[in-house]
Design a protein around this motif. Structure first.
Motif, PDB file in Angstrom:
ATOM      1  N   LYS A 106      15.611  15.505 -11.748  1.00  0.00           N
ATOM      2  CA  LYS A 106      14.778  15.834 -12.769  1.00  0.00           C
ATOM      3  C   LYS A 106      13.974  14.553 -13.088  1.00  0.00           C
ATOM      4  CE  LYS A 106      14.182  17.543 -17.436  1.00  0.00           C
ATOM      5  NZ  LYS A 106      13.423  16.122 -18.113  1.00  0.00           N
ATOM      6  N   ASP A 107      14.459  13.161 -13.146  1.00  0.00           N
ATOM      7  CA  ASP A 107      13.687  12.220 -13.489  1.00  0.00           C
ATOM      8  C   ASP A 107      13.723  11.073 -12.397  1.00  0.00           C
ATOM      9  OD1 ASP A 107      13.587  12.845 -16.263  1.00  0.00           O
ATOM     10  OD2 ASP A 107      15.670  11.893 -16.378  1.00  0.00           O
ATOM     11  N   SER A 108      13.816  11.657 -11.228  1.00  0.00           N
ATOM     12  CA  SER A 108      13.544  10.923 -10.064  1.00  0.00           C
ATOM     13  C   SER A 108      12.176  10.641  -9.449  1.00  0.00           C
ATOM     14  CB  SER A 108      14.221  11.547  -8.750  1.00  0.00           C
ATOM     15  OG  SER A 108      13.687  12.622  -8.316  1.00  0.00           O
ATOM     16  N   THR A 109      12.047   9.428  -8.904  1.00  0.00           N
ATOM     17  CA  THR A 109      10.736   9.481  -8.239  1.00  0.00           C
ATOM     18  C   THR A 109      10.800   9.100  -6.658  1.00  0.00           C
ATOM     19  OG1 THR A 109      11.063   7.043  -8.579  1.00  0.00           O
ATOM     20  CG2 THR A 109       9.962   7.841 -10.332  1.00  0.00           C
ATOM     21  N   VAL A 110       9.619   9.573  -6.205  1.00  0.00           N
ATOM     22  CA  VAL A 110       9.666   9.838  -4.514  1.00  0.00           C
ATOM     23  C   VAL A 110       8.226   8.706  -4.168  1.00  0.00           C
ATOM     24  CG1 VAL A 110       9.271  11.252  -2.455  1.00  0.00           C
ATOM     25  CG2 VAL A 110      10.433  11.892  -4.451  1.00  0.00           C
ATOM     26  N   TRP A 111       8.678   7.901  -3.183  1.00  0.00           N
ATOM     27  CA  TRP A 111       7.628   6.829  -2.887  1.00  0.00           C
ATOM     28  C   TRP A 111       7.577   6.697  -1.147  1.00  0.00           C
ATOM     29  CZ3 TRP A 111       8.907   2.743   0.322  1.00  0.00           C
ATOM     30  CH2 TRP A 111      10.183   2.468   0.448  1.00  0.00           C
ATOM     31  N   ALA A 112       6.460   6.414  -0.867  1.00  0.00           N
ATOM     32  CA  ALA A 112       6.184   6.244   0.751  1.00  0.00           C
ATOM     33  C   ALA A 112       4.948   5.197   0.885  1.00  0.00           C
ATOM     34  CB  ALA A 112       5.839   7.699   1.558  1.00  0.00           C
TER      35      ALA A 112
ATOM     36  N   VAL B 287       0.826  -1.268   0.103  1.00  0.00           N
ATOM     37  CA  VAL B 287       0.041  -0.047  -0.058  1.00  0.00           C
ATOM     38  C   VAL B 287       1.033   1.162  -0.045  1.00  0.00           C
ATOM     39  CG1 VAL B 287      -1.873   1.211   1.043  1.00  0.00           C
ATOM     40  CG2 VAL B 287      -1.951  -1.165   1.305  1.00  0.00           C
ATOM     41  N   TYR B 288       1.055   1.900  -1.221  1.00  0.00           N
ATOM     42  CA  TYR B 288       2.178   2.877  -1.255  1.00  0.00           C
ATOM     43  C   TYR B 288       1.743   3.657  -2.479  1.00  0.00           C
ATOM     44  CZ  TYR B 288       4.677   0.775  -5.180  1.00  0.00           C
ATOM     45  OH  TYR B 288       5.193   0.135  -6.280  1.00  0.00           O
ATOM     46  N   VAL B 289       2.377   5.069  -2.407  1.00  0.00           N
ATOM     47  CA  VAL B 289       2.207   6.177  -3.516  1.00  0.00           C
ATOM     48  C   VAL B 289       3.578   6.400  -3.805  1.00  0.00           C
ATOM     49  CG1 VAL B 289       1.427   8.603  -3.684  1.00  0.00           C
ATOM     50  CG2 VAL B 289       0.047   7.213  -2.277  1.00  0.00           C
ATOM     51  N   GLU B 290       3.417   6.379  -5.108  1.00  0.00           N
ATOM     52  CA  GLU B 290       5.050   7.029  -5.699  1.00  0.00           C
ATOM     53  C   GLU B 290       4.696   8.284  -6.853  1.00  0.00           C
ATOM     54  OE1 GLU B 290       6.840   4.555  -8.701  1.00  0.00           O
ATOM     55  OE2 GLU B 290       5.043   3.589  -8.953  1.00  0.00           O
TER      56      GLU B 290
ATOM     57  N   GLY C 276       9.370  -3.745   3.028  1.00  0.00           N
ATOM     58  CA  GLY C 276       8.906  -3.040   4.430  1.00  0.00           C
ATOM     59  C   GLY C 276       8.014  -1.830   4.139  1.00  0.00           C
ATOM     60  N   THR C 277       7.907  -1.055   5.161  1.00  0.00           N
ATOM     61  CA  THR C 277       7.359   0.172   5.350  1.00  0.00           C
ATOM     62  C   THR C 277       8.372   1.303   5.461  1.00  0.00           C
ATOM     63  OG1 THR C 277       5.174  -0.712   6.080  1.00  0.00           O
ATOM     64  CG2 THR C 277       5.411   1.570   6.245  1.00  0.00           C
ATOM     65  N   GLY C 278       8.187   2.505   4.467  1.00  0.00           N
ATOM     66  CA  GLY C 278       9.175   3.569   4.670  1.00  0.00           C
ATOM     67  C   GLY C 278       9.120   4.613   3.684  1.00  0.00           C
ATOM     68  N   LEU C 279      10.123   5.261   3.216  1.00  0.00           N
ATOM     69  CA  LEU C 279      10.072   6.472   2.230  1.00  0.00           C
ATOM     70  C   LEU C 279      11.329   6.268   1.553  1.00  0.00           C
ATOM     71  CD1 LEU C 279       9.402   9.421   1.493  1.00  0.00           C
ATOM     72  CD2 LEU C 279      10.878  10.040   3.394  1.00  0.00           C
ATOM     73  N   GLY C 280      11.150   6.587   0.210  1.00  0.00           N
ATOM     74  CA  GLY C 280      12.456   6.590  -0.896  1.00  0.00           C
ATOM     75  C   GLY C 280      12.331   7.297  -1.834  1.00  0.00           C
ATOM     76  N   VAL C 281      13.615   7.798  -2.491  1.00  0.00           N
ATOM     77  CA  VAL C 281      13.851   8.392  -3.700  1.00  0.00           C
ATOM     78  C   VAL C 281      14.722   7.582  -4.677  1.00  0.00           C
ATOM     79  CG1 VAL C 281      14.434  10.629  -4.708  1.00  0.00           C
ATOM     80  CG2 VAL C 281      13.789  10.754  -2.289  1.00  0.00           C
ATOM     81  N   ASP C 282      14.146   7.213  -5.707  1.00  0.00           N
ATOM     82  CA  ASP C 282      14.867   6.462  -6.633  1.00  0.00           C
ATOM     83  C   ASP C 282      15.191   7.250  -8.013  1.00  0.00           C
ATOM     84  OD1 ASP C 282      14.915   4.179  -5.058  1.00  0.00           O
ATOM     85  OD2 ASP C 282      12.924   3.545  -5.844  1.00  0.00           O
ATOM     86  N   ASN C 283      16.163   6.564  -8.964  1.00  0.00           N
ATOM     87  CA  ASN C 283      16.446   7.187 -10.001  1.00  0.00           C
ATOM     88  C   ASN C 283      16.980   8.504 -10.119  1.00  0.00           C
ATOM     89  OD1 ASN C 283      15.558   4.964 -11.547  1.00  0.00           O
ATOM     90  ND2 ASN C 283      13.592   5.934 -11.386  1.00  0.00           N
ATOM     91  N   ILE C 284      18.041   8.973  -9.299  1.00  0.00           N
ATOM     92  CA  ILE C 284      18.421  10.384  -9.019  1.00  0.00           C
ATOM     93  C   ILE C 284      19.872  10.261  -9.877  1.00  0.00           C
ATOM     94  CG2 ILE C 284      19.823  11.910  -7.528  1.00  0.00           C
ATOM     95  CD1 ILE C 284      18.345  10.567  -5.173  1.00  0.00           C
ATOM     96  N   ALA C 285      20.186  11.185 -10.885  1.00  0.00           N
ATOM     97  CA  ALA C 285      21.400  11.013 -11.789  1.00  0.00           C
ATOM     98  C   ALA C 285      22.575  11.174 -10.769  1.00  0.00           C
ATOM     99  CB  ALA C 285      20.987  12.078 -12.667  1.00  0.00           C
TER     100      ALA C 285
END
Length: 455
Positions: free
Chosen positions: A169-175, A154-157, A197-206
């Protein structure tokens, strides 16, 4: 003559009025909408572009995975058989003809798109797992003995946010709660990394020529729900390489035993080869190291080894891949080995000695025609399961499976659905501390059927 002229005039008036009212027409055709007085190419292209965008960016998606079937003991009157315990686990000898449950994942994705290009997705996944063969998934008068449904994700990105520029610029944030950083080997159903698990992240950082990601993930230990673990994850991919660094903490561990680790570390590296060891296909090589709560069962995951000692360390090397040998044969193989250094402590019965395990599994597939194929799977594993003085033993175990398979396109290894029948043979030998050997010679033959699908 005057009367005839009057009749003719009257008829003409009636016909003209009827035509104006369309009383003789069978269908009224609407006048097509005119975009402009001239042919507006720009407006038409905009409409086509929107249709193509909506087709490529649906606002709702439905995904799933499921397997279901029978695993019967051929030597006990076709009674229901359980999946093979311990060393016969599919991690060691393969999953084909070695699964007895009905397992299903149903994922629903709702997407949101803004005119400025920003997007967001809400993911929800329900998972059900049952070992019962009854239609109500139960094993008792109430009919719901082992049925379970869980919310695994159960998460949002969010992504393509206009305020994110430069490296973001092309990164995605999720929680939220989600599957994260999972790498699996399909024929063994083995996740050698799984930081869910349950948490927070940032992916695809150049970062340079690669992509960087950060996340903090929390979960409860499999040892006890009162032992919480929080992990900090850093991952980086560049070219054919992938790297992970993971730090974890479990404050509750120290309360259980002063010698237990309350922190842990993991390192991971993988090289993705664009061939199957020089042949057509692909292959992967990976190495892992872990310490503290990141060792033994905790290597590659969070929450599976809160019983580890402070000085526990583990090392794992592995490789796997898939090749299309020719028009008739596909071949999938996997090999790994893991060494665990578990310092001895007489205050705890678990993890007293060093341990080692290794496994090799191979699945050849022969395609008879477009809809029918023969799958074979062989696996052999060796373990040193040194859990306590009473059960110290070494074991070598193997499995052989033959599975005629029906599918919609046998020319694609990953194509699903599949319907399989199978026969499986297992064997092995253990040796305890006194060098006494014992062969596994009971319930060697299993038969069954299985269906598998993903979309």
């Amino acid at each position: 003559m005057k009367i005839q002229k009057m009749f003719t005039l009257l008829s003409a008036i009636i016909i003209s009025g009827a035509a104006s009212q369309n009383i003789f027409a069978k269908e009224v055709v609407q006048t097509p909408e005119i975009i402009s007085n001239s042919y507006d190419v720009t407006a038409l292209e905009d409409r086509i572009a929107k249709l193509e965008y909506n087709d490529q960016h649906p606002d709702f998606e439905f995904h799933g995975y499921a397997r279901t079937g029978l695993l019967l003991n051929a030597e006990r009157g076709l009674k229901k058989a359980s999946t093979f315990p311990g060393p016969f686990d599919k991690k060691y000898v393969g999953r084909l003809g070695n699964e007895d449950n009905t397992y299903a994942e149903l994922e629903f994705v709702k997407s949101f798109y803004m005119e400025n290009g920003a997007w967001a997705k809400f993911h929800a996944m329900l998972v059900s797992d049952s070992g019962s063969y009854s239609d109500n998934s139960g094993s008792g008068n109430d009919g719901w003995g082992d049925s379970s449904i869980q919310a695994r994700q159960v998460y949002v990105e969010m992504g393509n946010l206009p305020t994110f520029t430069g490296a973001f610029k092309d990164s995605t944030v999720w929680a939220g709660k989600r599957y994260y950083n999972r790498r699996d080997i399909h024929i063994t159903d083995y996740y050698y990394t799984d930081l869910s698990g349950t948490g927070l992240g940032v992916d695809n950082i150049a970062l340079g020529e690669g992509k960087l990601g950060f996340a903090t993930v929390a979960r409860n230990s499999s040892v006890g729900d009162d032992q919480d673990i929080v992990g900090l994850v850093t991952k980086y991919s560049i070219g054919n390489f992938e790297f992970d660094l993971v730090g974890a903490k479990s404050q509750d561990n120290e309360d259980e035993n002063s010698n237990l680790a309350k922190t842990g570390f993991q390192g991971f590296a993988q090289y993705n080869l664009n061939s199957y060891y020089g042949l057509n296909g692909f292959s992967k090589f990976y190495g892992q190291i872990g310490s503290g709560i990141g060792a033994t069962w905790g290597l590659g995951s969070l929450g599976n080894a809160t019983g580890n000692y402070k000085k526990a360390t583990s090392y794992r090397l592995g490789t796997w891949g898939l090749t299309n040998l020719n028009e008739k044969w596909d071949l999938f193989t996997t090999l790994y080995g893991q060494y665990d250094n578990k310092p001895e402590d007489r205050d705890l019965d678990l993890y007293k000695k060093n341990g080692f395990e290794t496994a090799f599994v191979v699945r050849p597939v022969y395609k008879i025609n477009n809809n029918f194929e023969l799958q074979f799977e062989g696996g052999v594993g060796y373990t040193e399961s040194n859990f306590s003085d009473d059960t110290d033993s070494n074991g070598t175990f193997y499995k052989l499976t033959f599975a005629p398979t029906l599918k919609m396109d046998s020319n694609q290894f990953w194509a699903r659905p599949e319907i399989r029948a199978f026969v499986t043979y297992v064997g092995g030998e253990t040796e305890d501390r006194s060098k006494t050997k014992e062969k596994y010679n009971d319930d060697n033959i299993r038969v069954g059927v299985q269906a598998e699908v993903w979309f």
